[in-house]
Design an enzyme around this catalytic site. Structure first.
Site, PDB file in Angstrom:
ATOM      1  N   LYS A 178       0.959  -1.103  -0.083  1.00 15.72           N
ATOM      2  CA  LYS A 178       0.012  -0.070   0.006  1.00 15.72           C
ATOM      3  C   LYS A 178       0.858   1.235  -0.111  1.00 15.72           C
ATOM      4  O   LYS A 178       1.980   1.224   0.515  1.00 15.72           O
ATOM      5  CB  LYS A 178      -0.926  -0.059   1.244  1.00 15.72           C
ATOM      6  CG  LYS A 178      -2.041   0.869   1.200  1.00 15.72           C
ATOM      7  CD  LYS A 178      -3.331   0.180   0.488  1.00 15.72           C
ATOM      8  CE  LYS A 178      -4.289   0.863   0.344  1.00 15.72           C
ATOM      9  NZ  LYS A 178      -5.712   0.231   0.013  1.00 15.72           N
ATOM     10  N   GLY A 220     -22.124   5.489   3.821  1.00 15.10           N
ATOM     11  CA  GLY A 220     -21.160   5.865   2.666  1.00 15.10           C
ATOM     12  C   GLY A 220     -21.673   5.573   1.541  1.00 15.10           C
ATOM     13  O   GLY A 220     -21.876   4.404   0.974  1.00 15.10           O
ATOM     14  N   GLY A 254     -20.270   6.768  -1.490  1.00 14.94           N
ATOM     15  CA  GLY A 254     -19.229   7.018  -2.465  1.00 14.94           C
ATOM     16  C   GLY A 254     -19.323   6.145  -3.725  1.00 14.94           C
ATOM     17  O   GLY A 254     -20.404   5.856  -4.070  1.00 14.94           O
ATOM     18  N   ASN A 255     -17.810   6.122  -4.448  1.00 10.46           N
ATOM     19  CA  ASN A 255     -17.796   5.422  -5.417  1.00 10.46           C
ATOM     20  C   ASN A 255     -18.422   3.835  -5.223  1.00 10.46           C
ATOM     21  O   ASN A 255     -19.315   3.306  -5.904  1.00 10.46           O
ATOM     22  CB  ASN A 255     -16.368   5.158  -5.713  1.00 10.46           C
ATOM     23  CG  ASN A 255     -15.921   6.367  -6.159  1.00 10.46           C
ATOM     24  OD1 ASN A 255     -16.758   7.158  -6.796  1.00 10.46           O
ATOM     25  ND2 ASN A 255     -14.822   6.605  -5.908  1.00 10.46           N
ATOM     26  N   VAL A 256     -18.171   3.207  -4.021  1.00  4.66           N
ATOM     27  CA  VAL A 256     -18.608   1.494  -3.767  1.00  4.66           C
ATOM     28  C   VAL A 256     -20.234   1.907  -3.421  1.00  4.66           C
ATOM     29  O   VAL A 256     -20.906   0.988  -3.980  1.00  4.66           O
ATOM     30  CB  VAL A 256     -17.692   0.981  -2.916  1.00  4.66           C
ATOM     31  CG1 VAL A 256     -18.160  -0.393  -2.660  1.00  4.66           C
ATOM     32  CG2 VAL A 256     -16.373   0.972  -3.429  1.00  4.66           C
TER      33      VAL A 256
END
Ligand code: NAD
Length: 348
Positions: A78, A175, A177-179
């Site tokens: 990472k 959440g 967001g993108n996911v």
């Protein structure tokens, strides 16, 4: 930091500082025995460099476990970039980061993560081939969402109090967001009843309008009455004391490191809440990043993402027969695959 590396069995830690662009970045390689380490690049405003290094180490370890359980021939790594107060030239910043990645000679392959976009990956690709999730290979989020969707189906099948069908199931998504957004779309198409929350009101309104979702404030999503709670925001949200507030049968979401501590996993077990391990549930993005980087066809990628549900079903089955917490079973399966049972027994 050496103690942190030893505790997590992290093999390499690299730091890079570039005066011209202000880039300060860390790359942690947890394990590269299964193949080159693959993991996203996070751009985040850390309080200190210690926090950034610790985050890189923890996230790289998670990537190793994720690759091992998903059967991907990739090690765990990472990168984190300490977000400067102001980014004057984003392209120059990511070109400098590309030089950092290239200096490792392919032992680490970077990809998208929180705070980075496909455009940034394109910039990195102008410097080094060791990058996935470019505009050619695409955003991993829809693939991650597909893995979460398959995992929700596996959790419904395994939960004694729920019948196997998603239709009319109450699913709370934290959440958007993108996911989270892509997941809401899949769940809505499958007939689920959505309860949503985000700190960004515009995303909430969009989900209300598009998917007839009911919204609750961010402070109450954890305690909302639902069949499945799906954390798709930031990590660390499940703590031993917050677990008591939950009113769900199962937890299945994309957020990395949902359990603030291993004890939180045991607390969920005591409370009879089925916990689907995050590093398995959210492996769709890694599968996509790895296989698309190797030029594998879309069909193979989709089949491998469907396998996530089958692996999860196997873990739930072991949980039912042994009575052991799901989080421990998943950790042991990943560690067995990474280190082999012998090494684990020696270090126990
Ligand atoms: P994102 O940044 O696009 O979305 C995160 C969303 O969570 C944002 O809309 C944000 O406003 C919201 N949020 C933050 N704090 C919140 C809170 N307290 N309450 C409610 N909402 C909150 O990120 P993403 O790409 O959708 O990823 C979501 C999670 O899944 C992250 O933890 C990420 O590490 C993990 N993950 C993502 C991928 C991927 O392919 N993108 C892969 C594996 C894991």
């Amino acid at each position: 930091m050496f103690a942190e590396m030893k505790n997590t069995r992290t093999s390499e830690l690299h730091l890079w500082s570039d005066e011209d662009t202000g880039l300060q970045a860390v790359i942690a390689i947890h394990d590269a025995n299964r193949g080159p380490a693959l993991g996203g690049c996070r751009l985040f405003s850390y309080k200190s460099s210690d926090d950034a290094i610790r985050d890189a180490i923890r996230l790289a370890q998670g990537m190793s476990y994720k690759a091992a359980l998903a059967g991907v021939e990739q090690g765990g790594g990472k990168a984190v970039i300490m977000a400067p107060r102001e980014i004057h030239n984003r392209e120059a910043l990511f070109k400098a980061f590309g030089r950092f990645v290239h200096s490792l000679g392919g032992r680490y392959i970077t990809a998208m993560d929180v705070g980075t976009q496909t455009q940034d990956m394109d910039t990195i690709a102008s410097i080094t081939p060791h990058v996935s999730c470019t505009s050619q290979t695409g955003d991993p989020a829809p693939y991650t969402a597909l893995g979460v969707f398959n995992s929700i189906k596996a959790a419904l099948d395994a939960s004694p109090d729920l019948s196997g069908d998603i239709t009319n199931k109450r699913i709370a998504v934290q959440g958007l967001g993108n996911v989270g957004f892509a997941l809401c779309e899949m769940l809505s198409n499958a007939g689920a009843e959505l309860i949503v929350s985000d700190i960004d009101p515009a995303k909430v309104v969009q989900c209300e309008e598009l998917f007839s979702a009911r919204s609750v404030p961010p402070s109450t999503i954890l305690s909302v009455e639902c069949d499945i709670f799906s954390p798709c925001g930031m990590g660390g949200i499940l703590q031993t004391d917050t677990v008591k507030e939950l009113h769900c049968n199962a937890i299945v979401g994309s957020a990395n490191n949902q359990l603030a501590t291993p004890e939180a996993g045991l607390a969920l077990h005591r409370q009879g809440i089925l916990y689907a391990p995050d590093f398995l549930v959210n492996a769709g993005g890694l599968i996509h990043a790895s296989l698309s980087h190797r030029g594998r066809p879309a069909q193979e990628i989709n089949e491998r993402i469907h396998d996530i549900g089958a692996t999860l079903a196997k873990i739930f089955q072991r949980h039912r027969t042994s009575g052991e917490p799901v989080s421990l079973i998943a950790d042991r399966m990943a560690e067995n695959s990474l280190y082999g049972p012998e090494l684990l027994q020696r270090s126990a």
